[in-house]
Design a protein around this motif. Structure first.
Motif, short mmCIF file in Angstrom:
data_model
loop_
_atom_site.label_atom_id
_atom_site.label_comp_id
_atom_site.label_asym_id
_atom_site.label_seq_id
_atom_site.Cartn_x
_atom_site.Cartn_y
_atom_site.Cartn_z
N GLU A 150 0.83 -1.20 0.00
CA GLU A 150 0.00 0.00 0.00
C GLU A 150 0.86 1.26 0.00
O GLU A 150 0.56 2.24 -0.67
CB GLU A 150 -0.95 0.00 1.20
CG GLU A 150 -1.95 1.13 1.20
CD GLU A 150 -2.87 1.13 -0.01
OE1 GLU A 150 -3.32 2.23 -0.39
OE2 GLU A 150 -3.14 0.06 -0.61
N ALA A 151 1.97 1.24 0.74
CA ALA A 151 2.90 2.37 0.73
C ALA A 151 3.45 2.59 -0.69
O ALA A 151 3.57 3.73 -1.15
CB ALA A 151 4.04 2.14 1.72
N ALA A 152 3.76 1.51 -1.39
CA ALA A 152 4.25 1.62 -2.76
C ALA A 152 3.16 2.16 -3.68
O ALA A 152 3.44 2.99 -4.55
CB ALA A 152 4.75 0.26 -3.24
N ARG A 153 1.93 1.71 -3.49
CA ARG A 153 0.83 2.25 -4.30
C ARG A 153 0.66 3.75 -4.06
O ARG A 153 0.41 4.52 -4.99
CB ARG A 153 -0.48 1.51 -3.98
CG ARG A 153 -0.55 0.13 -4.56
CD ARG A 153 -1.93 -0.50 -4.33
NE ARG A 153 -1.83 -1.93 -4.40
CZ ARG A 153 -1.72 -2.76 -3.36
NH1 ARG A 153 -1.76 -2.32 -2.12
NH2 ARG A 153 -1.61 -4.06 -3.55
N ASN A 154 0.76 4.15 -2.80
CA ASN A 154 0.67 5.59 -2.48
C ASN A 154 1.77 6.37 -3.18
O ASN A 154 1.53 7.46 -3.70
CB ASN A 154 0.73 5.81 -0.96
CG ASN A 154 -0.52 5.36 -0.26
OD1 ASN A 154 -1.59 5.25 -0.85
ND2 ASN A 154 -0.40 5.07 1.03
N PHE A 155 2.99 5.82 -3.18
CA PHE A 155 4.10 6.47 -3.88
C PHE A 155 3.77 6.62 -5.37
O PHE A 155 3.98 7.67 -5.96
CB PHE A 155 5.39 5.67 -3.70
CG PHE A 155 6.52 6.16 -4.56
CD1 PHE A 155 7.24 7.29 -4.20
CD2 PHE A 155 6.84 5.51 -5.74
CE1 PHE A 155 8.27 7.76 -5.00
CE2 PHE A 155 7.86 5.98 -6.55
CZ PHE A 155 8.58 7.10 -6.17
N MET A 156 3.26 5.55 -5.98
CA MET A 156 2.93 5.61 -7.41
C MET A 156 1.86 6.66 -7.67
O MET A 156 1.95 7.42 -8.65
CB MET A 156 2.45 4.24 -7.90
CG MET A 156 3.55 3.20 -7.94
SD MET A 156 3.08 1.64 -8.73
CE MET A 156 1.82 1.02 -7.64
N ASP A 157 0.86 6.75 -6.78
CA ASP A 157 -0.19 7.75 -6.94
C ASP A 157 0.36 9.17 -6.81
O ASP A 157 0.00 10.05 -7.59
CB ASP A 157 -1.30 7.53 -5.90
CG ASP A 157 -2.12 6.28 -6.16
OD1 ASP A 157 -2.04 5.71 -7.28
OD2 ASP A 157 -2.83 5.85 -5.23
N LEU A 158 1.23 9.39 -5.83
CA LEU A 158 1.84 10.71 -5.65
C LEU A 158 2.70 11.10 -6.85
O LEU A 158 2.66 12.25 -7.30
CB LEU A 158 2.68 10.74 -4.37
CG LEU A 158 1.89 10.74 -3.06
CD1 LEU A 158 2.84 10.51 -1.88
CD2 LEU A 158 1.12 12.03 -2.90
N LEU A 159 3.45 10.15 -7.35
CA LEU A 159 4.29 10.42 -8.51
C LEU A 159 3.43 10.74 -9.74
O LEU A 159 3.72 11.70 -10.47
CB LEU A 159 5.20 9.22 -8.79
CG LEU A 159 6.25 9.41 -9.87
CD1 LEU A 159 7.22 10.54 -9.51
CD2 LEU A 159 7.03 8.11 -10.06
N ALA A 160 2.38 9.96 -9.94
CA ALA A 160 1.50 10.22 -11.07
C ALA A 160 0.82 11.58 -10.95
O ALA A 160 0.72 12.32 -11.94
CB ALA A 160 0.44 9.12 -11.17
N ALA A 161 0.43 11.97 -9.75
CA ALA A 161 -0.21 13.27 -9.54
C ALA A 161 0.78 14.40 -9.81
O ALA A 161 0.44 15.43 -10.39
CB ALA A 161 -0.77 13.37 -8.13
N SER A 162 2.03 14.21 -9.39
CA SER A 162 3.03 15.26 -9.61
C SER A 162 3.37 15.40 -11.09
O SER A 162 3.66 16.49 -11.56
CB SER A 162 4.30 14.99 -8.79
OG SER A 162 5.03 13.91 -9.32
N GLU A 163 3.35 14.31 -11.82
CA GLU A 163 3.60 14.37 -13.26
C GLU A 163 2.46 15.12 -13.95
O GLU A 163 2.70 15.85 -14.90
CB GLU A 163 3.75 12.98 -13.84
CG GLU A 163 5.04 12.30 -13.42
CD GLU A 163 5.11 10.82 -13.79
OE1 GLU A 163 4.09 10.26 -14.23
OE2 GLU A 163 6.18 10.25 -13.62
N GLY A 164 1.25 14.95 -13.46
CA GLY A 164 0.11 15.67 -14.01
C GLY A 164 0.20 17.17 -13.77
O GLY A 164 -0.20 17.97 -14.58
N ASP A 165 0.79 17.56 -12.63
CA ASP A 165 0.96 18.98 -12.30
C ASP A 165 1.89 19.67 -13.28
O ASP A 165 1.71 20.82 -13.60
CB ASP A 165 1.50 19.16 -10.87
CG ASP A 165 0.48 18.80 -9.81
OD1 ASP A 165 -0.72 18.70 -10.16
OD2 ASP A 165 0.88 18.62 -8.65
#
Length: 89
Positions: A71-86
């Protein structure tokens, strides 16, 4: 683990713009081997995250034994994906 240290260790440079494809592949493979051998959770997570940014991370269920770690890894992937969208707007 610092990003510059990881880049230097696996690719012999902190500037990836001049890294040859063979060097990149060899560095990623070296990192995957180190991930498989690493026992410290924090270092494993850092290596997995590093590999994820190169599109070469192993599956979560292979890398992390328990659901909390996955779950921590999934959260990291979500944060990275959100930052790429920014950066796109």
């Amino acid at each position: 683990m610092q990003l510059d240290d990881l880049l230097q260790r696996y690719f012999a440079t902190t500037d990836l713009s001049g890294v040859a494809p063979d060097t990149l592949s060899a560095g990623i493979e070296h990192c995957r081997v180190d991930l498989g051998l690493e026992e410290d959770w924090g270092k494993r997570f850092a290596l997995w995250s590093f590999l994820h940014m190169f599109g070469s991370a192993p599956d979560l269920d292979v890398t992390f034994e328990n659901e909390e770690d996955r779950e921590a890894a999934r959260n990291f992937m979500d944060l990275l994906a959100a930052s790429e969208g920014d950066g796109a707007g």
